[in-house]
Design a protein around this motif. Structure first.
Motif, PDB file in Angstrom:
ATOM      1  N   MET A   1      59.656  24.824  42.916  1.00  0.00           N
ATOM      2  CA  MET A   1      60.503  25.667  42.065  1.00  0.00           C
ATOM      3  C   MET A   1      59.916  27.082  42.013  1.00  0.00           C
ATOM      4  SD  MET A   1      61.601  25.105  38.089  1.00  0.00           S
ATOM      5  CE  MET A   1      62.660  26.288  37.277  1.00  0.00           C
ATOM      6  N   LEU A   2      60.766  28.074  42.285  1.00  0.00           N
ATOM      7  CA  LEU A   2      60.318  29.455  42.298  1.00  0.00           C
ATOM      8  C   LEU A   2      60.232  30.014  40.894  1.00  0.00           C
ATOM      9  CD1 LEU A   2      62.389  30.867  45.293  1.00  0.00           C
ATOM     10  CD2 LEU A   2      59.998  30.154  45.298  1.00  0.00           C
ATOM     11  N   THR A   3      59.189  30.750  40.620  1.00  0.00           N
ATOM     12  CA  THR A   3      59.036  31.413  39.334  1.00  0.00           C
ATOM     13  C   THR A   3      58.808  32.891  39.565  1.00  0.00           C
ATOM     14  OG1 THR A   3      56.664  30.979  39.334  1.00  0.00           O
ATOM     15  CG2 THR A   3      58.090  29.353  38.237  1.00  0.00           C
ATOM     16  N   SER A   4      59.241  33.701  38.615  1.00  0.00           N
ATOM     17  CA  SER A   4      59.055  35.144  38.747  1.00  0.00           C
ATOM     18  C   SER A   4      57.612  35.507  38.427  1.00  0.00           C
ATOM     19  CB  SER A   4      60.003  35.883  37.795  1.00  0.00           C
ATOM     20  OG  SER A   4      59.734  35.507  36.455  1.00  0.00           O
ATOM     21  N   LEU A   5      57.074  36.450  39.204  1.00  0.00           N
ATOM     22  CA  LEU A   5      55.703  36.896  39.014  1.00  0.00           C
ATOM     23  C   LEU A   5      55.691  38.387  38.727  1.00  0.00           C
ATOM     24  CD1 LEU A   5      53.837  35.059  41.909  1.00  0.00           C
ATOM     25  CD2 LEU A   5      53.730  34.515  39.482  1.00  0.00           C
ATOM     26  N   SER A   6      54.800  38.773  37.836  1.00  0.00           N
ATOM     27  CA  SER A   6      54.578  40.183  37.553  1.00  0.00           C
ATOM     28  C   SER A   6      53.423  40.672  38.411  1.00  0.00           C
ATOM     29  CB  SER A   6      54.249  40.378  36.074  1.00  0.00           C
ATOM     30  OG  SER A   6      53.682  41.662  35.851  1.00  0.00           O
ATOM     31  N   ILE A   7      53.361  41.964  38.636  1.00  0.00           N
ATOM     32  CA  ILE A   7      52.232  42.511  39.389  1.00  0.00           C
ATOM     33  C   ILE A   7      50.927  42.236  38.664  1.00  0.00           C
ATOM     34  CG2 ILE A   7      52.359  44.805  38.322  1.00  0.00           C
ATOM     35  CD1 ILE A   7      51.564  45.953  41.079  1.00  0.00           C
ATOM     36  N   HIS A   8      50.996  42.050  37.333  1.00  0.00           N
ATOM     37  CA  HIS A   8      49.789  41.768  36.564  1.00  0.00           C
ATOM     38  C   HIS A   8      49.273  40.354  36.822  1.00  0.00           C
ATOM     39  CE1 HIS A   8      50.239  45.549  34.494  1.00  0.00           C
ATOM     40  NE2 HIS A   8      51.497  45.238  34.171  1.00  0.00           N
ATOM     41  N   ASP A   9      50.095  39.518  37.457  1.00  0.00           N
ATOM     42  CA  ASP A   9      49.653  38.171  37.792  1.00  0.00           C
ATOM     43  C   ASP A   9      48.900  38.107  39.118  1.00  0.00           C
ATOM     44  OD1 ASP A   9      50.893  37.061  35.500  1.00  0.00           O
ATOM     45  OD2 ASP A   9      52.830  37.057  36.525  1.00  0.00           O
ATOM     46  N   LEU A  10      48.948  39.207  39.880  1.00  0.00           N
ATOM     47  CA  LEU A  10      48.272  39.228  41.174  1.00  0.00           C
ATOM     48  C   LEU A  10      46.773  39.439  40.992  1.00  0.00           C
ATOM     49  CD1 LEU A  10      50.717  41.508  43.209  1.00  0.00           C
ATOM     50  CD2 LEU A  10      50.525  39.020  43.334  1.00  0.00           C
ATOM     51  N   PRO A  11      45.955  38.881  41.890  1.00  0.00           N
ATOM     52  CA  PRO A  11      44.513  39.144  41.824  1.00  0.00           C
ATOM     53  C   PRO A  11      44.231  40.635  41.959  1.00  0.00           C
ATOM     54  CG  PRO A  11      44.992  37.334  43.329  1.00  0.00           C
ATOM     55  CD  PRO A  11      46.312  37.938  42.961  1.00  0.00           C
ATOM     56  N   ALA A  12      43.173  41.087  41.306  1.00  0.00           N
ATOM     57  CA  ALA A  12      42.824  42.512  41.322  1.00  0.00           C
ATOM     58  C   ALA A  12      42.602  43.020  42.740  1.00  0.00           C
ATOM     59  CB  ALA A  12      41.576  42.751  40.469  1.00  0.00           C
ATOM     60  N   GLU A  13      42.052  42.171  43.624  1.00  0.00           N
ATOM     61  CA  GLU A  13      41.799  42.587  45.004  1.00  0.00           C
ATOM     62  C   GLU A  13      43.107  42.875  45.741  1.00  0.00           C
ATOM     63  OE1 GLU A  13      40.721  39.860  43.593  1.00  0.00           O
ATOM     64  OE2 GLU A  13      38.545  40.101  43.418  1.00  0.00           O
ATOM     65  N   VAL A  14      44.146  42.083  45.452  1.00  0.00           N
ATOM     66  CA  VAL A  14      45.447  42.298  46.095  1.00  0.00           C
ATOM     67  C   VAL A  14      46.071  43.597  45.593  1.00  0.00           C
ATOM     68  CG1 VAL A  14      47.780  41.386  46.382  1.00  0.00           C
ATOM     69  CG2 VAL A  14      45.816  39.827  46.423  1.00  0.00           C
TER      70      VAL A  14
ATOM     71  N   CYS B   1      45.300  58.333  43.200  1.00  0.00           N
ATOM     72  CA  CYS B   1      44.722  57.218  42.442  1.00  0.00           C
ATOM     73  C   CYS B   1      44.560  57.549  40.969  1.00  0.00           C
ATOM     74  CB  CYS B   1      43.386  56.806  43.060  1.00  0.00           C
ATOM     75  SG  CYS B   1      42.167  58.121  43.200  1.00  0.00           S
ATOM     76  N   GLY B   2      44.308  58.820  40.638  1.00  0.00           N
ATOM     77  CA  GLY B   2      44.197  59.192  39.226  1.00  0.00           C
ATOM     78  C   GLY B   2      45.493  58.974  38.472  1.00  0.00           C
ATOM     79  N   ASN B   3      46.630  59.198  39.122  1.00  0.00           N
ATOM     80  CA  ASN B   3      47.923  58.958  38.476  1.00  0.00           C
ATOM     81  C   ASN B   3      48.167  57.472  38.256  1.00  0.00           C
ATOM     82  OD1 ASN B   3      48.457  61.713  38.514  1.00  0.00           O
ATOM     83  ND2 ASN B   3      49.456  61.623  40.513  1.00  0.00           N
ATOM     84  N   LEU B   4      47.772  56.641  39.233  1.00  0.00           N
ATOM     85  CA  LEU B   4      47.926  55.202  39.083  1.00  0.00           C
ATOM     86  C   LEU B   4      47.093  54.687  37.916  1.00  0.00           C
ATOM     87  CD1 LEU B   4      47.752  54.142  42.848  1.00  0.00           C
ATOM     88  CD2 LEU B   4      49.789  54.191  41.402  1.00  0.00           C
ATOM     89  N   ALA B   5      45.928  55.280  37.713  1.00  0.00           N
ATOM     90  CA  ALA B   5      45.036  54.829  36.638  1.00  0.00           C
ATOM     91  C   ALA B   5      45.626  55.086  35.254  1.00  0.00           C
ATOM     92  CB  ALA B   5      43.679  55.516  36.767  1.00  0.00           C
TER      93      ALA B   5
ATOM     94  N   SER C   1      45.037  47.816  32.643  1.00  0.00           N
ATOM     95  CA  SER C   1      44.622  46.948  33.748  1.00  0.00           C
ATOM     96  C   SER C   1      44.575  47.724  35.059  1.00  0.00           C
ATOM     97  CB  SER C   1      45.557  45.743  33.865  1.00  0.00           C
ATOM     98  OG  SER C   1      46.889  46.159  34.149  1.00  0.00           O
ATOM     99  N   TRP C   2      45.556  48.605  35.297  1.00  0.00           N
ATOM    100  CA  TRP C   2      45.534  49.417  36.507  1.00  0.00           C
ATOM    101  C   TRP C   2      44.353  50.383  36.479  1.00  0.00           C
ATOM    102  CZ3 TRP C   2      50.872  51.165  38.763  1.00  0.00           C
ATOM    103  CH2 TRP C   2      51.659  50.018  38.997  1.00  0.00           C
ATOM    104  N   ASN C   3      44.086  50.952  35.327  1.00  0.00           N
ATOM    105  CA  ASN C   3      42.955  51.866  35.198  1.00  0.00           C
ATOM    106  C   ASN C   3      41.653  51.158  35.544  1.00  0.00           C
ATOM    107  OD1 ASN C   3      41.671  54.469  34.082  1.00  0.00           O
ATOM    108  ND2 ASN C   3      40.689  52.865  32.870  1.00  0.00           N
ATOM    109  N   ASP C   4      41.516  49.920  35.084  1.00  0.00           N
ATOM    110  CA  ASP C   4      40.300  49.159  35.353  1.00  0.00           C
ATOM    111  C   ASP C   4      40.152  48.898  36.857  1.00  0.00           C
ATOM    112  OD1 ASP C   4      37.990  47.592  34.346  1.00  0.00           O
ATOM    113  OD2 ASP C   4      39.088  45.937  35.270  1.00  0.00           O
ATOM    114  N   ILE C   5      41.266  48.559  37.516  1.00  0.00           N
ATOM    115  CA  ILE C   5      41.223  48.312  38.964  1.00  0.00           C
ATOM    116  C   ILE C   5      40.864  49.587  39.713  1.00  0.00           C
ATOM    117  CG2 ILE C   5      42.640  47.740  40.974  1.00  0.00           C
ATOM    118  CD1 ILE C   5      44.208  45.814  39.145  1.00  0.00           C
ATOM    119  N   VAL C   6      41.510  50.684  39.367  1.00  0.00           N
ATOM    120  CA  VAL C   6      41.276  51.956  40.071  1.00  0.00           C
ATOM    121  C   VAL C   6      39.841  52.430  39.878  1.00  0.00           C
ATOM    122  CG1 VAL C   6      41.882  54.403  40.106  1.00  0.00           C
ATOM    123  CG2 VAL C   6      43.691  52.684  40.022  1.00  0.00           C
ATOM    124  N   GLN C   7      39.349  52.380  38.643  1.00  0.00           N
ATOM    125  CA  GLN C   7      38.013  52.897  38.368  1.00  0.00           C
ATOM    126  C   GLN C   7      36.923  52.071  39.033  1.00  0.00           C
ATOM    127  OE1 GLN C   7      37.546  55.749  37.011  1.00  0.00           O
ATOM    128  NE2 GLN C   7      39.625  56.105  36.254  1.00  0.00           N
TER     129      GLN C   7
END
Length: 433
Positions: free
Chosen positions: A1-14, A31-35, A40-46
């Motif tokens: 069964m397919l379920t919807s996934l958010s980008i926040h559900d993806l591993p940080a490496e992905v 990258c500063g704009n993405l942060a 959570s995005w800020n943590d990945i970028v930094q």
């Protein structure tokens, strides 16, 4: 069964890998704009040094110096990841000394890191960047460049071309290169890994030489080609083109060919090429009158055999009559994508030619066409595009007539999108989302 996934559900490496790909391809997604999007995005970028490995420095007008403190913070976050350096500048000749001081101030920060790419964007005094060139030459292990782009330039000292040629002679790792042919002259055969090449101010012989000596080349972009057989560049190097016919040059890997900004389009050059894997052709800003264009197109269609392999064709700001444009399309039997941009002569005649059902036992024009884009074609009207959608999208029959085995003899197949100045006419006419 397919379920919807958010980008926040993806591993940080992905997520970090996705961010790296988009920041490499577009300056819009720095990258500063993405942060700044979320915590959570800020943590990945930094915490991903690779995302800070591309540094873009802008040299502005005189009096607006580089923000060295910002550059230093950026480079600290990159740690020891090899850098991709982009230096943008739009300067007048009188501002050369100011820009040279900026580059000299930036160099101590950059040379502490390894480099993987260098791109000089804009119109530069190439002499300004001599410290960068010398660093690459003196530190070959730290500067294993895979990409080198040298923008338009002026104000060359006699030493600079020699310096660039020394640099090119020792950078056999390059896969992506954009330089004028006159700087490339003695080093044609030194890039066995080259896959993407952009060359300016070259002759036919120079183009053929780079093609023959770069067997892995996949993308070729040419601009401002010379029609003359003998010229001498302003650095004293003679560029000689043979006057007699050339043997057919087979280039196994080239898939993309782009020719623009040329006062001369080398029809003889194109007819000398055998491109078995070519699928994309783009012609833009070819500055000649309609009569000259039509004569060249006639010659092109009669002598360039690989045109029949083209699946994606773009014509942008090229003066060509509608009659000849239709003939071009007739010579592209497997065309899937067509883009006409800023074509002042394109009118309903083109859309009617694409929409018109042919007589029995004859093919439609471009029967495999899947996508058509018209941009700034001022003579086109909305009804012209709606008619094309009705004929080539809605008008495809669901059942083939008895005895017909080739669907292209009956109707076009596969046309899915018609775009007019960013308007999706297919969606507007058919109401599809």
């Amino acid at each position: 069964m397919l379920t919807s996934l958010s980008i926040h559900d993806l591993p940080a490496e992905v997520v970090a890998t996705i961010f790296f790909e988009i920041t490499e391809r577009s300056e819009k997604y720095e990258c500063g704009n993405l942060a700044r999007v979320c915590w959570s995005w800020n943590d990945i970028v930094q915490n991903t040094p690779k995302l800070w490995s591309r540094i873009i420095v802008t040299i502005m007008e005189q009096g607006a110096s580089i923000n060295l403190a910002h550059c230093k913070r950026h480079l600290e976050k990159a740690k020891q990841v090899p850098l991709s350096i982009v230096i943008r500048s739009i300067l007048d000749p009188g501002q050369t000394n100011s820009s040279r001081r900026d580059v000299q101030a930036l160099c101590p920060l950059l040379i502490q890191h390894r480099w993987r790419a260098l791109s000089l964007v804009g119109r530069n005094a190439l002499d300004t960047f001599e410290p960068l060139f010398r660093h690459i030459i003196d530190n070959p292990q730290a500067c294993k460049l895979s990409s080198l782009h040298l923008g338009a330039y002026w104000s060359l000292s006699p030493a600079t071309p020699l310096l660039v040629r020394r640099l090119l002679a020792q950078t056999s790792t390059i896969t992506d290169l954009a330089v004028p042919f006159e700087l490339l002259a003695p080093t044609y055969g030194l890039f066995p890994r080259l896959r993407n090449f952009q060359g300016r101010y070259g002759s036919e012989t120079e183009v053929l030489r780079i093609l023959r000596e770069t067997p892995q080349l996949q993308s070729l972009r040419l601009s401002s080609l010379y029609p003359i057989s003998l010229r001498q560049d302003h650095m004293g190097v003679a560029m000689v083109s043979s006057s007699g016919p050339e043997a057919l040059c087979r280039v196994e890997a080239v898939e993309y060919l782009d020719i623009d900004c040329s006062l001369h389009v080398p029809g003889s050059l194109l007819s000398q090429l055998d491109l078995p894997k070519i699928h994309t052709l783009r012609l833009s800003e070819l500055r000649w009158g309609y009569q000259a264009a039509d004569l060249w197109i006639e010659s092109l269609m009669g002598n360039v055999l690989w045109l029949a392999r083209i699946k994606s064709f773009t014509l942008e700001r090229v003066r060509v009559s509608e009659k000849l444009l239709i003939r071009i399309l007739q010579s592209l039997p497997v065309l899937k994508s067509l883009t006409l941009d800023s074509q002042e002569m394109v009118s309903c005649r083109i859309t009617k030619a694409l929409s018109q059902q042919p007589p029995a036992e004859q093919r439609w024009l471009c029967p495999y066409l899947e996508e058509v884009r018209f941009t700034l074609c001022t003579l086109l009207k909305e009804d012209d595009l709606k008619g094309l959608v009705e004929a080539r999208v809605r008008g495809v029959p669901a059942v083939m007539p008895t005895g017909v085995t080739d669907p292209n003899l009956v109707s076009p197949v596969g046309l899915r999108k018609v775009v007019w100045n960013d308007r999706d006419m297919t969606e507007e006419v058919l109401g599809t989302g």
